[in-house]
Each structure stands twice: as structure tokens, then as C-alpha cells.
Design an enzyme around this catalytic site. Structure first.
Site, PDB file in Angstrom:
ATOM      1  N   HIS A  68       0.811  -1.223  -0.054  1.00  0.00           N
ATOM      2  CA  HIS A  68       0.121   0.048  -0.154  1.00  0.00           C
ATOM      3  C   HIS A  68       0.863   1.313  -0.078  1.00  0.00           C
ATOM      4  O   HIS A  68       1.686   1.325   0.713  1.00  0.00           O
ATOM      5  CB  HIS A  68      -0.928  -0.033   1.384  1.00  0.00           C
ATOM      6  CG  HIS A  68      -1.976   1.102   1.262  1.00  0.00           C
ATOM      7  ND1 HIS A  68      -3.167   0.729   0.558  1.00  0.00           N
ATOM      8  CD2 HIS A  68      -2.281   2.147   1.589  1.00  0.00           C
ATOM      9  CE1 HIS A  68      -4.021   1.638   0.658  1.00  0.00           C
ATOM     10  NE2 HIS A  68      -3.420   2.815   1.206  1.00  0.00           N
ATOM     11  N   ASP A  81       0.416   5.679  -0.932  1.00  0.00           N
ATOM     12  CA  ASP A  81      -0.720   6.463  -1.205  1.00  0.00           C
ATOM     13  C   ASP A  81      -0.233   7.653  -2.148  1.00  0.00           C
ATOM     14  O   ASP A  81      -0.743   8.667  -2.183  1.00  0.00           O
ATOM     15  CB  ASP A  81      -1.319   7.045  -0.080  1.00  0.00           C
ATOM     16  CG  ASP A  81      -2.408   5.844   0.406  1.00  0.00           C
ATOM     17  OD1 ASP A  81      -3.372   6.083  -0.347  1.00  0.00           O
ATOM     18  OD2 ASP A  81      -2.451   5.681   1.441  1.00  0.00           O
ATOM     19  N   GLU A  99      -8.938   1.449  -2.442  1.00  0.00           N
ATOM     20  CA  GLU A  99      -9.075   1.367  -0.637  1.00  0.00           C
ATOM     21  C   GLU A  99     -10.324   2.024  -0.378  1.00  0.00           C
ATOM     22  O   GLU A  99     -10.902   3.137  -0.349  1.00  0.00           O
ATOM     23  CB  GLU A  99      -8.177   2.447  -0.224  1.00  0.00           C
ATOM     24  CG  GLU A  99      -8.052   2.465   1.349  1.00  0.00           C
ATOM     25  CD  GLU A  99      -6.688   3.158   1.909  1.00  0.00           C
ATOM     26  OE1 GLU A  99      -6.427   2.598   2.901  1.00  0.00           O
ATOM     27  OE2 GLU A  99      -6.339   4.120   1.273  1.00  0.00           O
ATOM     28  N   HIS A 103     -13.144   1.757   4.184  1.00  0.00           N
ATOM     29  CA  HIS A 103     -12.009   2.689   4.642  1.00  0.00           C
ATOM     30  C   HIS A 103     -12.446   2.874   6.137  1.00  0.00           C
ATOM     31  O   HIS A 103     -12.796   2.174   6.918  1.00  0.00           O
ATOM     32  CB  HIS A 103     -11.812   3.936   3.729  1.00  0.00           C
ATOM     33  CG  HIS A 103     -10.588   4.607   4.113  1.00  0.00           C
ATOM     34  ND1 HIS A 103     -10.614   5.930   4.530  1.00  0.00           N
ATOM     35  CD2 HIS A 103      -9.183   4.268   4.023  1.00  0.00           C
ATOM     36  CE1 HIS A 103      -9.312   6.492   4.420  1.00  0.00           C
ATOM     37  NE2 HIS A 103      -8.572   5.310   4.345  1.00  0.00           N
ATOM     38  N   HIS A 140      -8.649  -2.176   7.380  1.00  0.00           N
ATOM     39  CA  HIS A 140      -9.842  -1.359   7.972  1.00  0.00           C
ATOM     40  C   HIS A 140     -11.003  -1.540   8.082  1.00  0.00           C
ATOM     41  O   HIS A 140     -12.097  -0.921   8.713  1.00  0.00           O
ATOM     42  CB  HIS A 140      -9.835  -0.336   6.696  1.00  0.00           C
ATOM     43  CG  HIS A 140      -8.922   0.809   6.450  1.00  0.00           C
ATOM     44  ND1 HIS A 140      -8.761   2.033   7.232  1.00  0.00           N
ATOM     45  CD2 HIS A 140      -7.770   0.923   5.423  1.00  0.00           C
ATOM     46  CE1 HIS A 140      -7.931   2.815   6.738  1.00  0.00           C
ATOM     47  NE2 HIS A 140      -7.313   2.301   5.951  1.00  0.00           N
ATOM     48  N   HIS A 186      -2.328  -3.418   4.691  1.00  0.00           N
ATOM     49  CA  HIS A 186      -1.659  -2.401   5.614  1.00  0.00           C
ATOM     50  C   HIS A 186      -2.205  -2.340   6.889  1.00  0.00           C
ATOM     51  O   HIS A 186      -2.792  -1.481   7.385  1.00  0.00           O
ATOM     52  CB  HIS A 186      -1.342  -1.141   5.046  1.00  0.00           C
ATOM     53  CG  HIS A 186      -2.407  -0.372   4.707  1.00  0.00           C
ATOM     54  ND1 HIS A 186      -3.637  -0.611   3.965  1.00  0.00           N
ATOM     55  CD2 HIS A 186      -3.131   1.068   5.265  1.00  0.00           C
ATOM     56  CE1 HIS A 186      -4.533  -0.034   4.062  1.00  0.00           C
ATOM     57  NE2 HIS A 186      -4.188   1.159   4.567  1.00  0.00           N
ATOM     58  N   ASP A 231       2.458   1.920   3.792  1.00  0.00           N
ATOM     59  CA  ASP A 231       1.391   3.004   3.958  1.00  0.00           C
ATOM     60  C   ASP A 231       2.207   4.513   3.730  1.00  0.00           C
ATOM     61  O   ASP A 231       1.948   5.417   4.224  1.00  0.00           O
ATOM     62  CB  ASP A 231       0.421   3.018   5.088  1.00  0.00           C
ATOM     63  CG  ASP A 231      -0.789   3.813   4.890  1.00  0.00           C
ATOM     64  OD1 ASP A 231      -1.216   4.301   3.689  1.00  0.00           O
ATOM     65  OD2 ASP A 231      -1.590   4.045   5.779  1.00  0.00           O
TER      66      ASP A 231
END
Length: 398
Positions: free
Chosen positions: A25, A27, A129, A156, A197, A218, A325
Site C-alpha cells: 500500500h 498513497d 481503498e 475505509h 480497515h 496495511h 502506507d
């Protein structure tokens, strides 16, 4: 640096040259959207990029051989807005890959990852996500898969109508009936079900019906740091029985018990003042005062290694991976400040007695296995059943 540590770091670099490290993961796409409007002409990833933890030179120094790029969109976006923004993020990732063909290569399968790595490229996969990105539509789910998305995180930070999140108030008590259809269809497509999540009850429901290995892209170990985003031991054991993998994250609040205690103290102060902990302005104002008497503890690379070792002990070394992450969190542990730092984490594990085979499984072997099994299951299921057409009028129906 001691001679033992230096030798471990040399071994780590050698392992990463020979075997792809596949992170679960990152971003960066959302960071590029926020900072540069998604305009890749305004940013050059071939050099340092201010305000990011990720660029091509640092990925190379970190030995990253494969990356799941997150096409995250905020959970506050719903319906058409969520779908549109997700498509724009997929477009951004695909444009990024096309812009740097000497460094990045698109990957849809485990074989694609290995072929890209053999050519000296960073295999680029896509993960979405949050189930809000499909707007309660199995047709949208199928189109995301066709556009290259290879995992969907079911929620999420907020619930979706068909699944409870780990960080929202429970509504369904787990996975709704439409959620079960989503999971079934993902298995038919060969898209990985990502349980980071989601509420523990949601994860248990998914594992009760799973036809293919799942992943936590993650997350950490709940027994090491008691945060709802982390995975309890019973779910680690069930993930192992399912053949899945828990990819350990680097987010300080999930990693460090001291940091988690500090955050809970801040949130208690917000509650004492009658303020909403999710109000960014209120939180920032109170945090500035709180820091005066309560310095923020630093998470460490060693604490991340503690999570890796715990997952490996409980689930087995065949069921642990890495999902940093990066660019999805404002702060990172000391020693893991950016994507160039993976060799230091592998060296830490080597000094703790990890063998090379276990490290190879951790950095990418385990997730490659999960991808291959999911692909094989998809071939079987696609021959057995038609695309699902579940009624989405009431996605939360029991």
C-alpha cells in the site's frame, strides 16, 4: 554501525536485488492529486519530490520491486462522485506508469510482477481503498477489475452500507448480504479481498465464506499495539488457515503502544472539551496545546519488526508481508522515514535470527503466492458461474 549490522545490511541489499519486494500500500497517487492536481507535468518523480515519502530514486534505493499503488478516495465521497474520483485516480496511476517506462511497468498478475522485476522495472499494481468506490454496484466492481484494480479494501475509515469499518460505529455487526455478493464476485474475478480497515466482525464474516486467500494490505498485530486497525490473533490464525497474508504497516499509531496511548490521551482531552475528535481544526488546535506538556512519542523501526515477528509467530512466516502506507500518513517511525528504508528493516530481522528464506517470503514471496492462488481460483469460478447481478436496492439487507 557494528560489523554484524553492516553484514546484515549487505545481505538485505543482496536479497532485494534478487527477489522483488512487493509493498501492499502506497498513497503517492493521492499525494500527487492534492499537491499537483494530478498534473504529472508539474512534478518529476525521477528526482526528489518535496512533501512526499516516495519517488523513483528512493524506490530504487529501497529495493522495491513491486508496488500496490492505492487509488484511495475519501470515504466522504459517495455514489457517482466516489466512482468518478476513483476512475481519475486509476487514470493518474496509469499515466504515471506510462510516463516512466524505464522504471515502472504495469502488472496484473504474479507472472507480470516477476517479468517486470526481471527487466529491472518496478511492477505496478493497483489497489482500491474502500468499498464506497464501487457505489453499491457489482458492474462498477467488474469495470475496476478490467481497468487493472487487483484488490479492493472493503471499507475505509467509515462504514459502507454493506460492511462495517474498524473505525466507525458498528451498524450491521459485520458483513451484509450484498457484501457477501461483493466477496463472491471478487473471487470470481480474481480480485483480492483486502481486510485492512474493516471491523474484526466483518473480517470474520469474510473468512467464513472466502473461496480464495485474503490479505490485510496495511495492518499491524493487535496483540502488539491495541488499535482497532490491527489484526487480533484469532484473525491472524484464520488468515493463515485461509492461505492469506497480513502485510505489516508502518503507521506510528498502529505500531507503537506508547504512541497509541498518547493519541488516546489527546482524544480524551478533546472529549473533555466536548469537541469532535474527527474535526481537523479542533483536533489541530487542541493538539498544539497538548504537545506542550505531552511530547509525542516516536515509533521505531524495531517496533515495526516486533509486529512482523508477532504475525510470523502466530500465523506463520508464510503469511506475513509489508504494507508501509507511505504517503498515507503524516509521520513514520524512526528508521523508516521513506521508501528507501526497507533494507534497514530486513537487516533488523536478519540480526534477530531470521533466515534468508523467511525474508524472501516476507518481502514478496507470500503475496506472489496469494496472487497466484487467487488467479487459479478465478479461472475455476469463472467457468462455473456467471457474473453476479445482485439487487443493490438494499445493500445492507440481512
Amino acid at each position: 554501525m557494528s560489523s554484524g549490522r553492516a553484514a546484515a545490511l549487505t545481505t538485505a541489499h543482496d536479497l532485494l536485488r534478487r527477489h522483488p519486494l512487493i509493498d501492499g500500500h502506497n498513497d503517492l497517487p493521492w499525494t500527487l492529486r492534492k499537491g499537483f492536481g494530478g498534473d504529472l507535468r508539474r512534478v518529476d518523480l525521477s528526482g526528489p519530490v518535496a512533501g512526499t515519502r516516495t519517488d523513483l530514486p528512493r524506490l530504487r534505493r529501497g529495493g522495491v520491486g513491486g508496488q500496490f499503488w492505492s487509488v484511495y478516495v475519501p470515504g466522504t465521497l459517495q455514489g457517482d462522485a466516489a466512482v468518478t474520483t476513483t476512475l481519475e485516480q486509476i487514470d493518474l496511476v496509469q499515466r504515471m506508469i506510462a510516463r516512466y517506462p524505464d522504471d515502472l511497468a504495469p502488472a496484473l498478475t504474479a507472472d507480470d510482477v516477476e517479468a517486470a522485476f526481471a527487466r529491472g522495472r518496478i511492477a505496478s499494481l493497483i489497489g482500491a481503498e474502500g468499498g464506497h468506490s464501487i457505489a453499491n454496484s457489482l458492474g462498477v466492481l467488474r469495470m475496476l477489475h478490467r481497468l487493472g484494480v487487483r484488490y479492493l479494501t472493503l471499507t475505509h475509515n467509515l462504514n459502507v452500507p454493506w460492511a462495517d469499518s474498524a473505525t466507525d460505529d458498528p451498524v450491521l455487526g459485520g458483513l451484509g448480504a450484498f457484501g457477501r455478493e461483493v466477496v463472491r464476485e471478487m473471487h470470481r474475478l480474481g480480485m483480492l479481498v483486502d481486510l485492512s480497515h474493516v471491523a474484526a466482525a466483518t473480517a470474520r464474516d469474510v473468512l467464513g465464506i472466502a473461496e480464495a486467500p485474503v490479505l490485510f494490505s496495511h495492518s499491524g498485530a493487535r496483540a502488539v499495539c491495541d488499535h482497532p486497525r490491527n489484526v487480533p490473533d484469532d484473525l491472524l490464525r484464520r488468515t493463515a488457515a485461509n492461505g492469506g497474508v497480513c502485510m505489516v504497516t508502518f503507521v506510528p499509531d498502529f505500531v507503537s503502544p506508547r504512541r497509541r496511548a498518547w493519541t488516546l490521551g489527546l482524544e480524551a482531552e478533546l472529549a473533555r472539551r466536548g469537541l469532535d475528535r474527527r474535526d481537523p481544526a479542533a483536533r489541530a488546535a487542541v493538539e498544539a496545546e497538548f504537545l506542550t506538556d505531552h511530547p509525542r512519542p516516536r515509533a521505531t523501526l524495531g517496533e515495526v519488526a516486533d509486529h512482523v515477528e508477532h504475525v510470523a509467530r502466530v500465523a506463520g512466516p508464510e503469511h506475513v508481508g509489508l504494507g508501509g502506507d507511505y504517503d498515507g500518513t503524516d509521520d513514520l517511525p524512526d528508521g523508516l522515514e521513506d521508501v528507501a528504508c526497507y533494507p534497514a528493516l530486513i537487516a533488523e530481522l536478519l540480526t534477530r535470527g531470521w533466515g534468508e528464506d523467511a525474508c524472501i517470503a516476507l518481502i514478496g514471496g507470500n503475496v506472489l503466492r496469494v496472487l497466484r492462488v487467487a488467479e487459479a481460483v478465478s479461472r475455476t469460478l469463472a467457468a462455473q458461474r456467471e457474473p453476479a447481478t445482485a439487487d443493490v436496492g438494499d445493500p445492507a439487507r440481512a
